[in-house]
Structures are given as structure tokens and as C-alpha cells.
Scaffold this motif. Structure first.
Motif, PDB file in Angstrom:
ATOM      1  N   ARG A 234       0.810  -1.225   0.000  1.00 30.57           N
ATOM      2  CA  ARG A 234       0.000   0.000   0.000  1.00 30.57           C
ATOM      3  C   ARG A 234       0.838   1.268   0.000  1.00 30.57           C
ATOM      4  O   ARG A 234       0.321   2.367  -0.234  1.00 30.57           O
ATOM      5  N   ASP A 235       2.135   1.113   0.254  1.00 34.32           N
ATOM      6  CA  ASP A 235       3.020   2.279   0.345  1.00 34.32           C
ATOM      7  C   ASP A 235       4.004   2.394  -0.821  1.00 34.32           C
ATOM      8  O   ASP A 235       4.856   3.277  -0.822  1.00 34.32           O
ATOM      9  N   VAL A 236       3.887   1.512  -1.800  1.00 32.02           N
ATOM     10  CA  VAL A 236       4.794   1.562  -2.952  1.00 32.02           C
ATOM     11  C   VAL A 236       4.403   2.738  -3.853  1.00 32.02           C
ATOM     12  O   VAL A 236       3.225   3.014  -4.075  1.00 32.02           O
ATOM     13  N   GLU A 237       5.421   3.414  -4.372  1.00 32.84           N
ATOM     14  CA  GLU A 237       5.200   4.517  -5.315  1.00 32.84           C
ATOM     15  C   GLU A 237       5.948   4.249  -6.606  1.00 32.84           C
ATOM     16  O   GLU A 237       6.901   3.468  -6.641  1.00 32.84           O
ATOM     17  N   GLY A 238       5.522   4.922  -7.687  1.00 33.12           N
ATOM     18  CA  GLY A 238       6.183   4.773  -8.980  1.00 33.12           C
ATOM     19  C   GLY A 238       5.275   4.083  -9.978  1.00 33.12           C
ATOM     20  O   GLY A 238       4.105   3.813  -9.712  1.00 33.12           O
ATOM     21  N   ARG A 239       5.831   3.780 -11.156  1.00 28.31           N
ATOM     22  CA  ARG A 239       5.088   3.090 -12.209  1.00 28.31           C
ATOM     23  C   ARG A 239       5.911   1.901 -12.684  1.00 28.31           C
ATOM     24  O   ARG A 239       7.136   1.973 -12.790  1.00 28.31           O
ATOM     25  N   PHE A 240       5.213   0.840 -13.004  1.00 25.39           N
ATOM     26  CA  PHE A 240       5.870  -0.400 -13.392  1.00 25.39           C
ATOM     27  C   PHE A 240       5.204  -0.958 -14.650  1.00 25.39           C
ATOM     28  O   PHE A 240       3.982  -0.929 -14.785  1.00 25.39           O
ATOM     29  N   VAL A 264      -2.594  -1.900  -7.665  1.00 22.11           N
ATOM     30  CA  VAL A 264      -2.059  -2.547  -8.865  1.00 22.11           C
ATOM     31  C   VAL A 264      -2.332  -1.679 -10.086  1.00 22.11           C
ATOM     32  O   VAL A 264      -1.441  -1.429 -10.911  1.00 22.11           O
ATOM     33  N   ARG A 265      -3.551  -1.180 -10.197  1.00 19.43           N
ATOM     34  CA  ARG A 265      -3.898  -0.343 -11.355  1.00 19.43           C
ATOM     35  C   ARG A 265      -3.090   0.954 -11.371  1.00 19.43           C
ATOM     36  O   ARG A 265      -2.580   1.377 -12.407  1.00 19.43           O
ATOM     37  N   GLU A 266      -2.977   1.589 -10.208  1.00 16.28           N
ATOM     38  CA  GLU A 266      -2.259   2.862 -10.137  1.00 16.28           C
ATOM     39  C   GLU A 266      -0.767   2.696 -10.409  1.00 16.28           C
ATOM     40  O   GLU A 266      -0.127   3.601 -10.961  1.00 16.28           O
ATOM     41  N   LEU A 267      -0.208   1.555 -10.052  1.00 17.06           N
ATOM     42  CA  LEU A 267       1.226   1.326 -10.212  1.00 17.06           C
ATOM     43  C   LEU A 267       1.600   0.853 -11.618  1.00 17.06           C
ATOM     44  O   LEU A 267       2.756   0.948 -12.015  1.00 17.06           O
ATOM     45  N   LEU A 268       0.633   0.341 -12.366  1.00 18.73           N
ATOM     46  CA  LEU A 268       0.904  -0.135 -13.716  1.00 18.73           C
ATOM     47  C   LEU A 268       0.971   1.032 -14.706  1.00 18.73           C
ATOM     48  O   LEU A 268       0.215   1.993 -14.599  1.00 18.73           O
ATOM     49  N   THR A 269       1.852   0.907 -15.684  1.00 18.92           N
ATOM     50  CA  THR A 269       1.842   1.835 -16.809  1.00 18.92           C
ATOM     51  C   THR A 269       0.578   1.588 -17.634  1.00 18.92           C
ATOM     52  O   THR A 269      -0.124   0.583 -17.433  1.00 18.92           O
TER      53      THR A 269
END
Length: 407
Positions: A234-240, A264-269
Motif C-alpha cells: 500500500r506504500d509503494v510509489e512509482g510506475r511499473f 495494482v492499477r495505479e502502479l501499472l503503466t
């Protein structure tokens, strides 16, 4: 013994079970069955049968751990196999339904898994001695369902095949950024970097796993490309470009499913792809049994597909592929149990006899759930866009064959 006698008469139809009470009275249940080993046990005190009758999910395990339930023929693994066979989902008998209803009370609150509780729950299981895991896992410490291409395949090969199977579904390209949620001891992250030339961030809540994973990356000379952090998903930032999660979703808890898939959606490109590998239930929603919840995986729950999919839909992710692994984990657990029993002396020396019995009970019960009950593994592929992946599955087979030839 009266209540337990009634329960066993209703439950044990196939297989032979002989029970001797502390006052030396003998009761027999069931009938011979070619798939089940006859089991004979005895209770060392008068109260244990009542405890088991009132709460079989936890009292049987504790009686075995404490030495109050002992065996003169067969073993705890064969007893649990006999019970699982007779209570299997395909029969859908009354005793099974009643047990499941009793387990469901309070299940939702048990799974809340706030950040502090999540870390504490992970430490309970994964921060055990490194030596314990070395004794029953493969050398790469893959602590999740292997993928058996043949009945006679070794655990080591099946775990390599599992990694290739998952990697192929990620449709990896050189230079991509990958997030591994619940990275364990780093095996999957290191594998993806090695076969696909990708950069990986692995996250865990286990301090012991973190130490091992970082050491492995450094030893492999890839610490600049395969990093590991002690952080909550829940604390991961960035895009993957890609996200993979193997054997971690069981610790998320139903109240947090939407939060998980939202992240998952927010972190995905925009053209990103995710692969979720989780234990699941083919027989619909249920509850974690009391023994597992107390001694093995506090806060853990294996969900039905019907519990996962609504959260995915509400977070507007595309389900692009679903695979159900029906028997692979039963074979994996069989080998883990065999190795655990072979290493009894070392495990007792590490901990004690009671811990060894607890561990064998856990593995044997899990094997029964995957052999005879509704437990399976789901692999769910997700994407933010419907056109993020090819429209046929050919690319998976091609990549899997390529990865298999590289190791």
C-alpha cells in the motif's frame, strides 16, 4: 467420547479408523478402501475426545502436538488424508457443511490486516529459522505451488517450470520495470532479471526474507537491477511495466481486495500487465480453519474466484487470462511433507518435538485440502487496457519454451 463417536460414525465411511480411549475401549469406523491407509490412534486422557468433538478444526491438531493423540498404525498425515477424503467437496455431506458454517463466524474481521497487523502476521511465519526452510523447500526457496509437467518430475524442476510459466504470462521485454509483491527470498525476482533482462523491485514484510534476498542479489552481481525493500504494498510509489505477485494475496484479506487492485492499477503503466498467483477455493467462499489461523498463517485466507473478481471489476482492470491449477499444489505439498518427515531430527533440534508435530500437521492438512477438498491455485492475468497483450495465447507457449531452454 459419546459426541466424537457420533461425529466419526457420520464422517468416516471410506477407510478404516480405529480409536482407543484412555480407558482402553476400542471403537472402529469405516470400511477398507484401496486409496486409504488404515489408521489406529489412541487418546491418553478422557477430555481430548470431547475437545475434538466440540472444535475439531483446532483441537485435533493441538491434541497431536501435545501428544494426547498418538498413533499405533498409520500417521497424522494418513489420518488427515482419510478425513479429507470423507469430507471432500464432491460428496457435499452434512458434516462438511456444518464444519464450514462454524468456521465462518468472525471471518471478515479476522482478515482486516492493517499495516501493523500485516507485518506481525508475516513475521509469525516467514521469520522462522532459515534452516527450517532449507530442509523442505527447493534450493531457490520457492514457497508456493510448483508446476509439474510430468508425474515423475522433481520438486526442483517443477519450481523452475513454475517460474517459467509465470514469466511467460508477463509478456516481458528487455529493460522493463517489474514489481514483485511479496517477493519471498528473492527467487522469482532474480529469475525474471536473468531470463528477461528486466529490472525488478521486490517487496516484503519479512525482515529475514529481506536479508536473504538482498544477499542473493549481491552475490549474483545484480543488486543494481534487482532491489528489495521492506515495504507494504500500500506504500509503494512509482510506475511499473509489469507486476507479479506469487503466494502473497492469501495474506491480503477480503476487506482489502479493492485496495490491493486499486494499487495494482495505479502502479501499472498504461500498457502494463500483472499476474496474480494465489491459493483459492473452487467450492465457493469459506473461512480459514482455526488451526491454520492460530498457528500457521494468522490473518490469512484463501479466496474463491467469486470473491476476487468483483474487486478487479470495480477497479477497472481487464481480466485477460485465468488458469486453475488443480493438482499441482497437492504434489508440491506431498514433497514438502516427505522432506519434513525425513528431516525430523534436525527440526526437533532447531525447535522441539511439538513444533515438528505442528509443522507436519499443517503440511498434511494442506495436502488433504488440495487432494480431496476444494482448494486450487488461480493464476489471473490483468491489464489496464484490453489491447495490452496479443489476442491469442501463443506468445505464452513461445516464451515458456524459450525460458525453459535458458536455465
Amino acid at each position: 467420547m459419546l459426541l466424537l463417536d457420533r461425529m466419526l460414525k457420520r464422517l468416516v465411511r471410506d477407510g478404516e479408523l480405529t480409536v482407543t480411549t484412555s480407558d482402553r475401549r476400542v471403537r472402529r469406523y469405516g470400511r477398507p478402501h484401496p486409496a486409504l491407509v488404515p489408521v489406529s490412534l489412541h487418546f491418553t486422557d478422557a477430555r481430548t475426545p470431547l475437545r475434538i468433538a466440540l472444535n475439531p478444526a483446532i483441537a485435533a491438531g493441538e491434541a497431536f502436538m501435545d501428544g494426547r493423540m498418538q498413533f499405533t498404525a498409520g500417521s497424522i498425515s494418513e489420518l488427515l488424508d482419510l478425513v479429507a477424503w470423507n469430507a471432500r467437496w464432491s460428496d457435499d455431506n452434512n458434516i462438511r457443511s456444518e464444519t464450514r458454517r462454524a468456521q465462518s463466524i468472525g471471518a471478515y474481521l479476522y482478515q482486516l490486516n492493517y499495516r501493523r497487523a500485516a507485518k506481525r502476521n508475516v513475521a509469525h511465519h516467514y521469520d522462522l529459522s532459515d534452516r527450517l526452510y532449507d530442509l523442505f523447500l527447493d534450493a531457490d526457496r520457492q514457497y508456493s505451488c510448483a508446476y509439474y509437467r510430468a508425474d515423475d518430475e522433481t520438486l526442483e524442476q517443477a519450481q523452475v517450470d513454475k517460474k517459467a510459466h509465470i514469466a511467460a504470462k508477463l509478456a516481458l521485454k528487455s529493460g522493463q520495470k517489474v514489481l514483485d509483491i511479496g517477493c519471498g527470498w528473492g527467487g522469482m525476482a532474480l529469475y525474471l532479471n536473468r531470463v528477461a533482462d528486466v529490472d525488478v523491485l521486490g517487496i516484503t514484510l519479512s525482515e529475514e526474507q529481506l536479508k536473504v534476498a538482498r544477499r542473493r542479489a549481491a552475490d549474483a552481481g545484480v543488486a543494481d537491477r534487482v532491489r528489495f525493500e521492506l515495504i507494504d504494498y500500500r506504500d509503494v510509489e512509482g510506475r511499473f511495466d509489469r507486476i507479479v505477485s506469487v503466494g502473497m494475496f492469501e495474506h491480503v484479506g477480503i476487506p482489502n481486495y479493492r485496495t490491493f487492485f486499486r494499487h495494482v492499477r495505479e502502479l501499472l503503466t498504461e500498457d502494463g500487465v500483472a499476474l496474480l498467483h494465489t491459493i483459492g477455493r473452487a467450492d465457493g467462499p469459506g473461512a480459514t480453519d482455526a488451526f491454520t489461523a492460530k498457528y500457521i498463517f494468522p490473518g490469512g485466507y484463501s479466496p474463491a474466484l467469486s470473491e476476487i473478481v468483483p474487486a478487479i471489476e470495480r477497479e477497472m482492470l481487464w481480466i485477460t487470462d485465468v488458469e486453475v491449477l488443480r493438482l499441482h499444489y497437492a504434489k508440491t505439498l506431498e514433497e514438502w511433507l516427505r522432506r519434513t518427515e525425513a528431516a525430523k531430527a534436525e527440526i526437533v533440534q532447531l525447535y522441539d518435538e511439538r513444533f515438528y508435530r505442528m509443522w507436519t500437521f499443517y503440511l498434511a492438512a494442506a495436502r488433504g485440502a488440495f487432494r480431496h477438498d476444494g482448494h486450487v491455485n488461480f493464476q489471473i492475468q490483468l491489464a489496464r487496457r484490453r489491447d495490452a497483450l496479443p489476442i491469442t495465447r501463443d506468445y505464452m507457449a513461445e516464451a515458456e519454451a524459450r525460458y525453459a531452454g535458458m536455465i
